[in-house]
Design a protein around this motif. Sequence first.
Motif, PDB file in Angstrom:
ATOM      1  N   THR A   1       0.773  -1.343   0.069  1.00 36.11           N
ATOM      2  CA  THR A   1       0.027   0.090   0.125  1.00 36.11           C
ATOM      3  C   THR A   1       0.876   1.297   0.081  1.00 36.11           C
ATOM      4  O   THR A   1       0.369   2.347  -0.294  1.00 36.11           O
ATOM      5  CB  THR A   1      -0.944  -0.117   1.263  1.00 36.11           C
ATOM      6  N   LYS A   2       2.160   1.131   0.108  1.00 30.16           N
ATOM      7  CA  LYS A   2       3.236   2.206   0.125  1.00 30.16           C
ATOM      8  C   LYS A   2       2.721   3.280   1.305  1.00 30.16           C
ATOM      9  O   LYS A   2       2.739   4.405   1.242  1.00 30.16           O
ATOM     10  CB  LYS A   2       3.084   3.055  -1.068  1.00 30.16           C
ATOM     11  N   ALA A   3       2.458   2.400   2.501  1.00 33.59           N
ATOM     12  CA  ALA A   3       1.905   3.419   3.492  1.00 33.59           C
ATOM     13  C   ALA A   3       2.758   3.080   4.816  1.00 33.59           C
ATOM     14  O   ALA A   3       3.131   1.802   5.159  1.00 33.59           O
ATOM     15  CB  ALA A   3       0.571   3.221   3.891  1.00 33.59           C
ATOM     16  N   ASN A   4       2.927   3.988   5.618  1.00 34.33           N
ATOM     17  CA  ASN A   4       3.613   3.690   7.076  1.00 34.33           C
ATOM     18  C   ASN A   4       2.579   3.576   7.869  1.00 34.33           C
ATOM     19  O   ASN A   4       1.931   4.404   8.207  1.00 34.33           O
ATOM     20  CB  ASN A   4       4.674   4.972   7.398  1.00 34.33           C
ATOM     21  N   TYR A   5       2.592   2.581   8.814  1.00 36.43           N
ATOM     22  CA  TYR A   5       1.577   2.348   9.851  1.00 36.43           C
ATOM     23  C   TYR A   5       2.425   2.674  11.218  1.00 36.43           C
ATOM     24  O   TYR A   5       3.486   2.191  11.320  1.00 36.43           O
ATOM     25  CB  TYR A   5       1.009   0.935   9.977  1.00 36.43           C
TER      26      TYR A   5
END
Lengths: 222, 393
Positions: free
Chosen positions: B105-109
């Motif tokens: 998702t190319k996201a930082n959690y």
Amino acid sequence: MLIECKRITKTYRSDNKLLKAVDGASFTADKGDFVVILGHSGSGKTTLLSLVGGLTRPDEGEVLIHNTSNWQQSDQALSVMRNKTIGFIFQFASLIPSLNVLENMALPLCFGHHQHDCTALAYKLLEEIGLADKAKAFPGQLSGGQQRRVAIARAFMNKPEIILADEPTGDLDEETENDILAMFRRYNEQGCTFLVVTHNNELGVSQNNPRTLRMRQGVLHA
Amino acid sequence: MSLAKQLNILDYALQGLWRRRLKTGGIVIIFSAVIFLAASFQFTIKALNNLVDQDLQATPEIIIQKMSAGRQESIPLDYIKKLKGIWGIRRVVPRIWGYYFDATTKANYTVIGLNYKKMPMGGLLDKALIKGSLLPGSGEALVGTGVKEALRLPAKGAMLSLFRPDYSLKALKVSGEFMPSTDILTTDTILMNLADSRDLFGIKPGLVTDLCVYVANPREVTTIARKIAARLPDTRVVPKSQIKETYREVFGWRGGFASICLLTAIAAFIIFAWDKASGMNPDEKREVAILKVIGWQTADILGLRFYEGFIVSFMSFLLGCSLAYAHVSFMGAGLFRPILTGWSVIHPEMVLRPGLEFSDIFLIFSLVVPPYMAATIVPAWRSAIIPPDAAVN
């Protein structure tokens, strides 16, 4: 004395030349006088009227209304004098195009009068000039003659002591002209002082005791 | 007499504006749009700060992080013992706080591991859950709404598969999700217990990323923070007030930058208003002259122009502020939120509630109404001194 002009002079500059529009004019008018000033176009009649009404400041001399010099008063006092004492009838209709007839009529009463009183008086005057049915019309919807009649009626709204009229019947048909002159006579009989400038020699004939003065090249002759 | 006169002038001003309704409407719309932008920023910043204040209520008063060479590193649990004896500390809770990059998702959690049973207000976490009233047990996780959407997790029976540093997969059952009202802090959050987070990040036993210090008396936070810093010189001690201040500075800087741009727009509009008011057409000049002939004074004409300017600017102010309030309250400040909260793959869906404070309203009023009035005063004066004989000639 109601009106007293003492050697008033007004000079304009035009194309680097000085032009004396009014040159040492003197005259008086009392309550109930009907003064007609006759003269050709460009003789300085309109300027004289502006000087008497406190619209233009004279270069020399002075104009006294009720023994008070116009230009020795404050702007406020002069405005109040114009509002309470004088009714102006201009050479052109001079109505505000964005106001309807009733609103144009009510303008001089804007200060200290209730809207209801303004409307009632405006209707009464419109009936006198036969335009009561045009109360809601805008100037653009009236003929030139009708606009003139509204402007004339507006001058009487404040029940002024003095009417200053510049060619009041200039572009009116004969019947309307007679109605307006009859209206002038009626108000004159009630004590209103008229100072009328015109090039129409016949205008004075319609009034009771007119006093006629002549103006040539800015000079006033008895 | 005076009141009746003023009312009549006001009435005439209103009629005049109505007669020129096309021109008046155009000015009000453009001016309202500029005010709307400025007020939206002001309200959004205020609402974001309110939200931060509200959401930080249950967070620890002090965070302790170990620093080495100016960078943060894991802190030993033994440090908790060094804090014993500092009067006023209610409890110290170890925490693991880290970031997990999801290449898909190319996201930082944000991954948070907590031993919430030890937290003084750990029970409050339950209130932040939208479903699943139990806090996550071993092998379970709570997720923020942004994580749920980004990973397209099903409503029931969702599982998370996250990579450990050695690329082995760690599976976690999603036991609940945070309420959308806490999105500003939780939208990208995955909450699990301390052991699972240590396992996920490969942190050695006995180490955590930071220690959360709860203080009994909020007034003593600064003193306690100073004492902690003295006892643990190799740490960074961050009081909650500093976190709040950081948020305020971030929002304030972004809002301030945008406000400068908008002030330029307001200034441009005021110059435009001045320019428009300066150029009177012959009909307007004639109208003023006729008014003066029939007895209006210079002061009355000035009053007329004052009323016209005030009505236009105040109407624009009311309209702009009302639209801005609606934009922030009901549309979540959709136009400007990215500028103020930052762009990211997971974007917080927060409910903004702009508090209507007199100071904010007054600030916006001061920025728009008096400058507009000032910009139109010179043209108003020029129109007021037109000689009355202009009506005759």
